[in-house]
Design a protein around this motif. Sequence first.
Motif, short mmCIF file in Angstrom:
data_model
loop_
_atom_site.label_atom_id
_atom_site.label_comp_id
_atom_site.label_asym_id
_atom_site.label_seq_id
_atom_site.Cartn_x
_atom_site.Cartn_y
_atom_site.Cartn_z
N ILE A 64 0.84 -1.20 0.00
CA ILE A 64 0.00 0.00 0.00
C ILE A 64 0.87 1.25 0.00
O ILE A 64 0.63 2.19 -0.78
CB ILE A 64 -0.96 -0.01 1.21
CG1 ILE A 64 -1.98 -1.13 1.06
CG2 ILE A 64 -1.64 1.35 1.38
CD1 ILE A 64 -2.76 -1.44 2.33
N LEU A 65 1.88 1.28 0.84
CA LEU A 65 2.78 2.42 0.93
C LEU A 65 3.51 2.66 -0.39
O LEU A 65 3.61 3.80 -0.86
CB LEU A 65 3.78 2.21 2.06
CG LEU A 65 4.58 3.41 2.51
CD1 LEU A 65 3.69 4.44 3.18
CD2 LEU A 65 5.67 2.97 3.48
N GLY A 66 4.02 1.60 -0.99
CA GLY A 66 4.73 1.73 -2.26
C GLY A 66 3.84 2.26 -3.37
O GLY A 66 4.23 3.15 -4.13
N ALA A 70 4.20 5.86 -5.26
CA ALA A 70 4.34 5.91 -6.72
C ALA A 70 3.33 6.91 -7.29
O ALA A 70 3.67 7.73 -8.16
CB ALA A 70 4.15 4.52 -7.33
N ILE A 71 2.11 6.86 -6.79
CA ILE A 71 1.07 7.80 -7.25
C ILE A 71 1.40 9.22 -6.80
O ILE A 71 1.32 10.17 -7.60
CB ILE A 71 -0.32 7.36 -6.73
CG1 ILE A 71 -0.72 6.04 -7.40
CG2 ILE A 71 -1.37 8.44 -6.98
CD1 ILE A 71 -1.92 5.35 -6.75
N TYR A 74 4.22 10.55 -8.92
CA TYR A 74 3.77 10.86 -10.28
C TYR A 74 3.03 12.20 -10.29
O TYR A 74 3.29 13.05 -11.16
CB TYR A 74 2.88 9.75 -10.84
CG TYR A 74 2.30 10.13 -12.18
CD1 TYR A 74 3.08 10.07 -13.32
CD2 TYR A 74 1.00 10.59 -12.28
CE1 TYR A 74 2.57 10.46 -14.55
CE2 TYR A 74 0.48 10.99 -13.50
CZ TYR A 74 1.26 10.92 -14.63
OH TYR A 74 0.77 11.30 -15.84
N LEU A 75 2.11 12.39 -9.34
CA LEU A 75 1.37 13.64 -9.27
C LEU A 75 2.29 14.82 -8.95
O LEU A 75 2.10 15.92 -9.49
CB LEU A 75 0.25 13.53 -8.23
CG LEU A 75 -0.87 12.54 -8.57
CD1 LEU A 75 -1.82 12.38 -7.39
CD2 LEU A 75 -1.61 12.96 -9.84
N ALA A 76 3.30 14.59 -8.13
CA ALA A 76 4.26 15.65 -7.81
C ALA A 76 5.04 16.07 -9.05
O ALA A 76 5.32 17.26 -9.23
CB ALA A 76 5.20 15.18 -6.70
N ILE A 77 5.40 15.11 -9.88
CA ILE A 77 6.10 15.45 -11.13
C ILE A 77 5.15 16.20 -12.05
O ILE A 77 5.50 17.25 -12.61
CB ILE A 77 6.64 14.18 -11.83
CG1 ILE A 77 7.77 13.56 -11.01
CG2 ILE A 77 7.11 14.49 -13.25
CD1 ILE A 77 8.17 12.17 -11.46
N ARG A 78 3.97 15.69 -12.20
CA ARG A 78 2.98 16.28 -13.11
C ARG A 78 2.63 17.72 -12.72
O ARG A 78 2.47 18.58 -13.58
CB ARG A 78 1.73 15.43 -13.15
CG ARG A 78 0.65 15.93 -14.07
CD ARG A 78 -0.29 14.83 -14.45
NE ARG A 78 -1.50 15.29 -15.08
CZ ARG A 78 -1.59 15.72 -16.32
NH1 ARG A 78 -0.53 15.76 -17.08
NH2 ARG A 78 -2.74 16.10 -16.82
N PRO A 99 9.43 3.41 -5.83
CA PRO A 99 8.47 2.69 -4.99
C PRO A 99 7.77 1.56 -5.73
O PRO A 99 7.43 0.53 -5.12
CB PRO A 99 7.48 3.77 -4.55
CG PRO A 99 7.67 4.90 -5.48
CD PRO A 99 9.07 4.81 -6.00
N PHE A 100 7.60 1.72 -7.03
CA PHE A 100 6.98 0.64 -7.82
C PHE A 100 7.87 -0.61 -7.80
O PHE A 100 7.38 -1.73 -7.61
CB PHE A 100 6.72 1.09 -9.26
CG PHE A 100 6.13 0.02 -10.11
CD1 PHE A 100 4.80 -0.36 -9.96
CD2 PHE A 100 6.89 -0.63 -11.06
CE1 PHE A 100 4.25 -1.37 -10.74
CE2 PHE A 100 6.36 -1.64 -11.84
CZ PHE A 100 5.04 -2.00 -11.68
#
Length: 152
Positions: A64-66, A70-71, A74-78, A99-100
């Motif tokens: 769950i943490l990983g 990862a999400i 991704y949102l932080a990059i976006r 994390p993936f």
Amino acid sequence: MKSSDTFFLFLFFIALMLLIALSELSRRRWNWAPERSRKLVHMATGIFVAFTPFLLNSMWPMVILGIAFAIINYLAIRYQLFKSMHHTGRLTFGTVFYPFSFVVLVLWLWNDYKVILVTAMLIMAIADAMAAVVGNRAKKPIPLGAGLEKKS
């Protein structure tokens, strides 16, 4: 999932978010380069989660943490968040894949090969970060294509 594992899930999440916040604070306060704070988070996170197989009863808090990180990454990059980790002068999705890859290792190795899981995470945490440091300091780096990213 046992209640102690749920507690550790929240504890680990808060600890990792604090690590990212400290990294961002260090970047702002002491003008650290994003690459430096990124490597600090990379290494500390890897060392931190590497030993979870010996602290937790179940793999699911780490899965769950990983996935969550990862999400989040991704949102932080976006949306250009966490400058201490993502403003490196090049587009990189390493903070998503990190994390993936941890999730893949956990799902594959947690039950029967915990020592291999710990070893793999420590290699990824320390050796990968040091390889980037060496690659960045090379006088004549040899650029290699890795998907959309360039590595040395």
